[in-house]
Write a protein that holds these residues in place. Structure first.
Motif, mmCIF file in Angstrom:
data_model
loop_
_atom_site.group_PDB
_atom_site.id
_atom_site.type_symbol
_atom_site.label_atom_id
_atom_site.label_comp_id
_atom_site.label_asym_id
_atom_site.label_seq_id
_atom_site.Cartn_x
_atom_site.Cartn_y
_atom_site.Cartn_z
ATOM 1 N N ALA A 145 43.636 37.885 52.000
ATOM 2 C CA ALA A 145 45.014 38.337 52.267
ATOM 3 C C ALA A 145 45.339 39.584 51.459
ATOM 4 O O ALA A 145 45.963 40.523 51.964
ATOM 5 N N ALA A 146 44.922 39.588 50.205
ATOM 6 C CA ALA A 146 45.181 40.759 49.371
ATOM 7 C C ALA A 146 44.445 41.990 49.898
ATOM 8 O O ALA A 146 44.976 43.107 49.869
ATOM 9 N N ILE A 147 43.246 41.785 50.404
ATOM 10 C CA ILE A 147 42.488 42.902 50.973
ATOM 11 C C ILE A 147 43.188 43.435 52.219
ATOM 12 O O ILE A 147 43.300 44.648 52.423
ATOM 13 N N ALA A 148 43.673 42.527 53.051
ATOM 14 C CA ALA A 148 44.339 42.932 54.288
ATOM 15 C C ALA A 148 45.625 43.700 54.016
ATOM 16 O O ALA A 148 45.966 44.638 54.751
ATOM 17 N N ASP A 149 46.327 43.333 52.952
ATOM 18 C CA ASP A 149 47.637 43.935 52.681
ATOM 19 C C ASP A 149 47.601 45.034 51.623
ATOM 20 O O ASP A 149 48.504 45.890 51.585
ATOM 21 N N GLY A 150 46.611 45.026 50.763
ATOM 22 C CA GLY A 150 46.661 45.876 49.580
ATOM 23 C C GLY A 150 46.145 47.283 49.751
ATOM 24 O O GLY A 150 46.549 48.188 49.014
ATOM 25 N N GLU A 163 27.864 35.918 45.390
ATOM 26 C CA GLU A 163 29.233 35.873 44.880
ATOM 27 C C GLU A 163 30.182 36.889 45.503
ATOM 28 O O GLU A 163 31.393 36.654 45.543
ATOM 29 N N LEU A 164 29.650 38.001 45.979
ATOM 30 C CA LEU A 164 30.537 39.005 46.571
ATOM 31 C C LEU A 164 31.242 38.465 47.818
ATOM 32 O O LEU A 164 32.457 38.689 47.983
ATOM 33 N N PRO A 165 30.558 37.750 48.725
ATOM 34 C CA PRO A 165 31.289 37.162 49.860
ATOM 35 C C PRO A 165 32.390 36.205 49.415
ATOM 36 O O PRO A 165 33.438 36.118 50.074
ATOM 37 N N GLU A 166 32.167 35.506 48.297
ATOM 38 C CA GLU A 166 33.199 34.592 47.800
ATOM 39 C C GLU A 166 34.424 35.366 47.314
ATOM 40 O O GLU A 166 35.563 34.939 47.521
ATOM 41 N N ILE A 167 34.194 36.486 46.671
ATOM 42 C CA ILE A 167 35.323 37.320 46.229
ATOM 43 C C ILE A 167 36.118 37.795 47.435
ATOM 44 O O ILE A 167 37.355 37.791 47.426
ATOM 45 N N VAL A 168 35.411 38.181 48.493
ATOM 46 C CA VAL A 168 36.090 38.641 49.710
ATOM 47 C C VAL A 168 36.900 37.506 50.314
ATOM 48 O O VAL A 168 38.086 37.679 50.662
ATOM 49 N N ARG A 169 36.306 36.350 50.451
ATOM 50 C CA ARG A 169 37.014 35.208 51.064
ATOM 51 C C ARG A 169 38.230 34.806 50.242
ATOM 52 O O ARG A 169 39.302 34.525 50.782
ATOM 53 N N ALA A 170 38.082 34.782 48.946
ATOM 54 C CA ALA A 170 39.180 34.343 48.084
ATOM 55 C C ALA A 170 40.342 35.325 48.072
ATOM 56 O O ALA A 170 41.475 34.953 47.732
ATOM 57 N N ASN A 171 40.067 36.544 48.447
ATOM 58 C CA ASN A 171 41.103 37.589 48.360
ATOM 59 C C ASN A 171 41.371 38.239 49.710
ATOM 60 O O ASN A 171 41.818 39.381 49.783
ATOM 61 N N ARG A 192 46.076 49.587 39.650
ATOM 62 C CA ARG A 192 46.739 48.282 39.729
ATOM 63 C C ARG A 192 48.039 48.387 40.529
ATOM 64 O O ARG A 192 48.328 47.544 41.384
ATOM 65 N N GLU A 193 48.820 49.452 40.261
ATOM 66 C CA GLU A 193 50.066 49.629 41.006
ATOM 67 C C GLU A 193 49.801 49.939 42.478
ATOM 68 O O GLU A 193 50.526 49.482 43.359
ATOM 69 N N ILE A 194 48.778 50.694 42.744
ATOM 70 C CA ILE A 194 48.484 51.100 44.119
ATOM 71 C C ILE A 194 48.005 49.910 44.947
ATOM 72 O O ILE A 194 48.464 49.710 46.088
ATOM 73 N N PHE A 195 47.103 49.111 44.394
ATOM 74 C CA PHE A 195 46.495 48.037 45.177
ATOM 75 C C PHE A 195 47.195 46.687 44.995
ATOM 76 O O PHE A 195 46.995 45.769 45.791
ATOM 77 N N GLY A 196 48.016 46.535 43.971
ATOM 78 C CA GLY A 196 48.642 45.251 43.682
ATOM 79 C C GLY A 196 47.771 44.412 42.772
ATOM 80 O O GLY A 196 46.547 44.591 42.705
ATOM 81 N N ASP A 197 48.387 43.469 42.071
ATOM 82 C CA ASP A 197 47.665 42.688 41.067
ATOM 83 C C ASP A 197 46.483 41.930 41.647
ATOM 84 O O ASP A 197 45.390 41.919 41.070
ATOM 85 N N ALA A 198 46.696 41.273 42.788
ATOM 86 C CA ALA A 198 45.639 40.414 43.339
ATOM 87 C C ALA A 198 44.407 41.233 43.729
ATOM 88 O O ALA A 198 43.271 40.885 43.374
ATOM 89 N N TYR A 210 43.625 44.296 42.786
ATOM 90 C CA TYR A 210 43.067 44.966 41.615
ATOM 91 C C TYR A 210 42.215 43.988 40.810
ATOM 92 O O TYR A 210 41.114 44.339 40.353
ATOM 93 N N ASP A 211 42.693 42.752 40.634
ATOM 94 C CA ASP A 211 41.900 41.766 39.905
ATOM 95 C C ASP A 211 40.613 41.430 40.653
ATOM 96 O O ASP A 211 39.570 41.169 40.023
ATOM 97 N N ALA A 212 40.664 41.459 41.982
ATOM 98 C CA ALA A 212 39.439 41.256 42.763
ATOM 99 C C ALA A 212 38.451 42.379 42.492
ATOM 100 O O ALA A 212 37.233 42.145 42.392
ATOM 101 N N MET A 213 38.958 43.590 42.364
ATOM 102 C CA MET A 213 38.074 44.724 42.060
ATOM 103 C C MET A 213 37.495 44.600 40.658
ATOM 104 O O MET A 213 36.325 44.956 40.423
ATOM 105 N N ARG A 214 38.260 44.071 39.726
ATOM 106 C CA ARG A 214 37.722 43.834 38.384
ATOM 107 C C ARG A 214 36.627 42.773 38.429
ATOM 108 O O ARG A 214 35.621 42.875 37.700
ATOM 109 N N GLN A 215 36.784 41.768 39.294
ATOM 110 C CA GLN A 215 35.724 40.771 39.473
ATOM 111 C C GLN A 215 34.450 41.424 40.010
ATOM 112 O O GLN A 215 33.341 41.085 39.590
ATOM 113 N N VAL A 216 34.630 42.369 40.933
ATOM 114 C CA VAL A 216 33.476 43.091 41.481
ATOM 115 C C VAL A 216 32.739 43.831 40.368
ATOM 116 O O VAL A 216 31.510 43.771 40.268
#
Length: 991
Positions: free
Chosen positions: A227-232, A217-225, A503-509, A511-517
């Motif tokens: 853009a957010a990882i690249a920008d956040g 599941e961790l690779p899926e979290i990375v793939r789904a996010n 949440r403010e530092i990384f952005g909602d998307a 941050y929510d990916a990190m909560r999924q982790v």
């Protein structure tokens, strides 16, 4: 397994008490390690080095990874969270929490394997950084991240935090040096995390386990996010914040869960061991120390330094410099500086080619000169030249903390930001504008090479207005650092201080990916919840704000605490404030150097460290009836192994004086429980020694009869294995009274020699040598032999008796000596009592103040005499060509340092003097004689002192200023130790 039992606090709910009893029972059944749920142990682990405090349910000391797994399983079964902990030096609150604390440092501290060929080490989580570096050093290797806390920071803690340090410009962060991790997951399964290719990842993903779910599941979290990882993520590379999804996203062909878990603060897994990379240890280092008239000027010079390829560029401002000058431990730095700089910039160059390093140093000094940076550059090329500089540089945090005034402390909440160094000057200017606008002062130090400054504003968190101000500044700085593409947490982590803003530092998307982790790794929120994601407000759980007002307590000793008043009248709060100065930075947990804290070095128990004892005293002194609490037996278990060496008074940057605190606490314990016979005997040591001398040699017979020694062990607790002192009938007092008058001219006036309670009767040759040397130096020597200083009474908590002795001695000396005339002695523990403890006993007594100001070391007067030509040691004495190995007395080191003794020894012609860094000898007056303390006493001596002496050839002369030290050295090594004045007399006697 071992269980420490104790009463739970009465205010705790019945439900919580039952939960604690049940969990403790289950842990005791399942673990080999120790389980402690008593209230004092819980308080010791309620704090780390941050501004937070949360009392845990209990503490476990696992012996191995199976214990860790069993503890996680038991906690999860009872819906109790788990808080992994190393040295407890976290600055952001990562290692405090309400659940079950796992102290991985006590037992899980083994270096399993060190492979010099591959440049790797397999270590348990509790291995200390310096411990690993000492083991790797013979192979020319070291662990790359160089933290200022390297003498107590554990590798497990560094992994949890993604620590870096001064050398990160060259060696990066901990994440860059971790190959494999053995961890316990939240379901108590044990797995190995490492770098795998796609095929291996896919294979592991098929497993029907939590480990399998991670690989699925961790690779899926990375793939789904993606853009957010690249920008956040913040642009700056030096990150110790959030979960490192960016590391997974940038690697297409490999999947590295070991590095992913680094920096997760124990929220995803509990690391039990690690395979880490080592780096080549440079054989040479040279340092340029730029002197600047402003902090801004020092920061401006950073770009020139970076152009010269340095190993480190470190800033230190005037605040820390001034504090270092007040501490004996660091005072030598002042002798090296030019003028009175506002800031220093330390630029280190490391490698194997000395000529190349000197070329880099020359290039830098030339650039600074051409560009007008600074007014002076100190070149430190040899290790001896660098020692004082490096010692102060690594002590920046502790020295800054020493400026605390009561509960107004320099706090860590915006101390870990980092920006690209090219922006550092402007960023720092704007940072200071924020502080100025909020009327805050702060100390500035840190790593200019990577744009990280540790800026700690002074605040009083017992004041609600300051709490509001703190949060306002935190928000402003968080926004400011974002403007420059910097990071809010660059090496100290998120913890409780900064997670709220993620949440403010990384952005909602993102941050929510990190909560999924977090939910993936820890679906039941067992592992260190409230850190990194879903955190409480940074203003919750504040340590100082939660402490109740101190109740009145009349103390016998005066506790002068900056910003908190003195212990007088009802003594409200002063004793607690003295203990509460401790900010848990953990220097008392170091090993391998210095003296503090000998009992911790012997046992590796938190409760046997200075900070552990300070926390226990704060707890007792916060009770509704502090007097009764000071009689608590569990408290005195915590205090028991304190050797009262006083090293904490000088080596602890905050000057927590545990020896004085213990004396006061013991006196209250005696009030409630009575004074033991042995304490009365040791408190009367002068009378006993005088009696022993008067009846010698018969008085020496009992110490040689095994039956008598066994009886002494059973009746008063004197260790039968410990040799007793040998009494001398012709003691110092008798010799002085009967000798012929001196024929040497008196040119220096009168000096009073303090005939101490020990050497006077057991080693009178020392006093004779001192008296005769002083007379040859032109002094008229007056012997003070009738009054005890009270040192032994204080050590046993007989404070009223010590006060009477102090008053008597001060009155006697004041009336019988000339105004301003010096008072000297050869036993540091007695002599230093006159200038330290007497002032605590009788702070308002003018005679005590007068005598304290006149105390001098005998070595000082003798050095002056040699330098003036009044004493002339022979060139051809038997000492010429010998090595003198010198071990300093703890009280001497704590109060005045050893410089005068070393100077005296160096004035003996033809000798080579080596001062040992061997810590405390372990004897500590009566401590080493006591049956229950004998083993610890010997363990302390065996740590460094005994090996250092036994390694010396027979012709080496062993020197020690303290009577206890000489006794311990002989017992542990069968080598006689000389007092320095004896050696000088040997060199002068037939002049």
């Amino acid at each position: 397994m071992t269980i420490t039992r104790g009463e739970r606090p009465a205010h705790e709910s019945a439900e919580n008490q039952e939960l604690a009893r049940t969990l403790q029972r289950d842990l005791a059944r399942d673990l080999d390690g120790e389980v402690q749920f008593d209230d004092y142990t819980r308080q010791l682990f309620a704090r780390d080095a941050s501004m937070y405090a949360i009392t845990p349910l209990g503490v476990v000391f696992p012996r191995n990874a199976d214990d860790v797994a069993a503890a996680v399983a038991a906690a999860a079964a009872h819906q109790v969270s788990v808080v992994p902990r190393g040295a407890g030096t976290s600055l952001a609150g990562q290692t405090v929490g309400p659940g079950l604390v796992l102290d991985l440092s006590r037992y899980m501290n083994n270096i399993v394997e060190l492979d010099a060929g591959s440049g790797t080490a397999l270590v348990e989580a509790g291995v200390v950084q310096d411990q690993l570096n000492r083991a790797a050093s013979p192979w020319g290797l070291m662990f790359g991240p160089d933290t200022s806390t390297s003498n107590r920071a554990t590798i497990g803690g560094m992994i949890g935090n993604n620590s870096a340090g001064s050398g990160s410009v060259r060696h990066g962060m901990t994440i860059d040096h971790v190959r494999e991790l053995d961890v316990v997951l939240s379901d108590a399964s044990r797995v190995r995390l490492d770098r795998v290719d796609e095929a291996t990842r896919a294979h592991r993903a098929t497993r029907p386990t939590l480990e399998g779910a991670l690989y699925r599941e961790l690779p899926e979290i990375v793939r789904a996010n993606y853009a957010a990882i690249a920008d956040g993520f913040p642009a700056h590379w030096r990150r110790a914040c959030g979960y490192r999804l960016d590391r997974l996203a940038r690697e297409d062909t490999v999947f590295d869960l070991a590095k992913f878990v680094v920096g997760s603060e124990g929220t995803l897994a509990v690391a039990t061991s690690a395979l880490v990379d080592l780096v080549p240890k440079p054989s040479r280092t040279v340092i340029a120390v730029g002197h600047f008239t402003s902090v801004a000027g020092a920061i401006d010079a950073t770009q020139d330094a970076l152009a010269c390829d340095p190993a480190a560029v470190e800033l230190m401002d005037r605040t820390i410099l001034d504090l270092s000058r007040r501490k004996i431990e660091y005072a030598s730095l002042g002798d090296l500086l030019n003028g009175d700089p506002e800031a220093l910039l330390f630029v280190s160059f490391s490698g194997g080619d000395e000529a190349e390093l000197l070329g880099q140093l020359k290039r830098l000094t030339g650039m600074w000169s051409r560009n007008g940076h600074g007014y002076h550059t100190l070149r430190a090329v040899t290790p001896a030249q660098q020692a004082s500089l490096l010692k102060v540089r690594k002590a920046g945090l502790g020295l800054l903390m020493a400026a605390s005034e009561g509960t107004r402390r320099p706090l860590a909440f915006v101390e870990d930001t980092a920006v690209d160094p090219i922006h550092l000057t402007e960023y720092t200017r704007r940072f200071k504008e924020v502080l100025d606008r909020h009327e805050m002062t702060a100390g500035f130090y840190g790593h200019c090479s990577v744009g990280c400054l540790h800026i700690r504003p002074y605040l009083d968190l017992t004041d609600p207005a300051d709490v509001v101000k703190m949060r306002s500044v935190a928000v402003e700085i968080k926004d400011l650092v974002a403007e420059y593409g910097g990071v809010n947490s660059s090496e100290h982590g998120d913890g409780l201080a900064r997670s709220e803003f993620n949440r403010e530092i990384f952005g909602d998307a993102l941050y929510d990916a990190m909560r999924q982790v977090k939910r993936l790794f820890d679906p039941d929120n067992v592992l260190n919840p409230g850190k990194i994601v879903d955190a409480p407000s940074m203003t919750d759980n504040l340590r100082d704000a939660a402490l109740p007002p101190a109740e009145p307590l009349r103390t016998r000793l005066s506790f002068e605490v900056i910003g908190a008043g003195a212990g007088s009248a009802d003594g409200t709060g002063a004793m607690r404030a003295a203990a509460d100065r401790c900010m848990n930075i953990g220097l008392c947990r170091k090993s391998g150097s210095g003296t503090m804290c000998p009992s911790y070095m012997a046992t590796r128990k938190e409760e046997d460290s200075t900070r552990g004892r300070a926390a226990a005293l704060v707890k007792a002194l916060s009770e509704p009836d502090p007097r009764a609490a000071l009689g608590d037996e569990r408290l005195h278990e915590v205090l028991d192994l304190c050797l009262m060496c006083k090293a904490c008074k000088s080596e602890c940057p905050l000057g927590v004086d545990m020896a004085t605190l213990k004396s006061e606490a013991l006196s209250h314990h005696h009030d409630i429980h009575g004074v033991p016979l042995r304490s009365r005997l040791f408190g009367s040591i002068r009378f006993l020694n005088r009696l022993g001398s008067a009846t010698a040699p018969l008085s020496n017979l009992p110490g040689r009869i095994p039956l008598v020694r066994r009886l002494m062990d059973r009746t008063v607790g004197i260790a039968p294995a410990r040799p007793l002192p040998v009494f001398v009938r012709q003691n110092l007092t008798r010799w002085f009274r009967r000798r012929k008058n001196t024929t040497h001219p008196i040119t220096q006036g009168t000096v009073t020699y303090l005939a101490d309670s020990f050497t006077t009767f057991t080693e009178p040759d020392i006093g004779r040598a001192a008296v005769q040397l002083l007379e040859r130096a032109g002094w008229d020597v007056r012997l003070e032999s009738g009054v005890c200083c009270g040192r032994s009474s204080l050590s046993k908590g007989l404070v009223d008796d010590a006060k009477n002795k102090a008053r008597h001695l001060a009155d006697t000396l004041s009336k019988a000596t000339e105004a301003g005339s010096p008072v000297v002695g050869c036993e540091p523990s007695c002599l230093m009592t006159l200038r330290d403890e007497h002032l605590s006993l009788l702070p308002d007594d003018p005679a005590v103040k007068d005598i304290a100001g006149r105390v001098r070391q005998v070595e000082e007067l003798l050095v002056e005499a040699i330098d003036d030509g009044r004493l002339r040691p022979r060139e051809d004495s038997w000492l010429a060509g010998r090595t003198l190995v010198y071990h300093g007395h703890c009280h001497q080191k704590a109060e005045v340092g050893t410089a005068a003794t070393v100077a005296l020894l160096n004035r003996i012609p033809g000798v080579s003097v080596v001062e040992l860094d061997a810590g405390c000898c372990g004897m500590a007056g009566s401590f080493g004689f006591e049956s229950e303390h004998y083993d610890v006493s010997m363990t302390v001596g065996e740590d460094r002192l005994f090996p250092a002496i036994t390694a010396e050839p027979a012709e080496t002369v062993v020197v020690a200023t303290g009577v206890s030290c000489r006794q311990q050295i002989f017992h542990g090594t069968a080598r006689d130790a000389w007092h320095p004045v004896q050696l000088l007399w040997e060199a002068v006697a037939s002049e």
